[in-house]
Design an enzyme around this catalytic site. Sequence first.
Site, PDB file in Angstrom:
ATOM      1  N   ASP A 128       0.795  -1.067  -0.081  1.00 38.32           N
ATOM      2  CA  ASP A 128      -0.075   0.122   0.166  1.00 38.32           C
ATOM      3  C   ASP A 128       0.796   1.188   0.179  1.00 38.32           C
ATOM      4  OD1 ASP A 128      -2.398  -1.434   0.161  1.00 38.32           O
ATOM      5  OD2 ASP A 128      -2.302  -1.291   2.143  1.00 38.32           O
ATOM      6  N   ASP A 142      -7.021  -1.332  -4.745  1.00 35.28           N
ATOM      7  CA  ASP A 142      -8.111  -0.776  -3.923  1.00 35.28           C
ATOM      8  C   ASP A 142      -9.262   0.355  -4.854  1.00 35.28           C
ATOM      9  OD1 ASP A 142      -7.371  -2.259  -1.864  1.00 35.28           O
ATOM     10  OD2 ASP A 142      -5.827  -0.707  -1.295  1.00 35.28           O
TER      11      ASP A 142
END
Length: 168
Positions: A128, A142
């Site tokens: 991330d 995402d």
Amino acid sequence: MDTSASRPLAARVPVVFAVAVLVVALDQATKFWAESTLPGRAPIPVLGEFLRFRLLYNPGAAFSIGAGSTWIFTIITAVAVVVLIRFALKPASGVQAVALSLLLGGAITHLLDRLFREPGFARGHVVDFIDYNGWFVGNVADIALFSGAVLLLVPALFGGEDQKKAED
């Protein structure tokens, strides 16, 4: 009238998988960039404090929930990929096909992270790097998952009579 539902399966498959492959390619390329550029650096402002680049490794689900159960998320993600492939090949509309393709691409790329990234097979952490004002840190997959979910929900919630007439 949307004819995507009546199109033969052979005509839908390339579109469904092209969108999914594009999501996987963009996500993995941006993760490669993040891992080669961001380690050891302070967060890089993109839109002030609201949007920054900051590298994190997520062993759990959203918001790092269940960080000690990575292998369970690997199994759930693998099942989700199979289910999404099945549904993506039989969309009711063009919007639904795109939505399911985005979900499929996001699920595949998260599955790849869990299978092949450190600390090991089926226990890998998701990369991330997009920090949204400190609320959460995510990635391109995402964004695809969120967009796909919205594309499925909006017509379902607000399509009402128009959607029922189109189905009839």
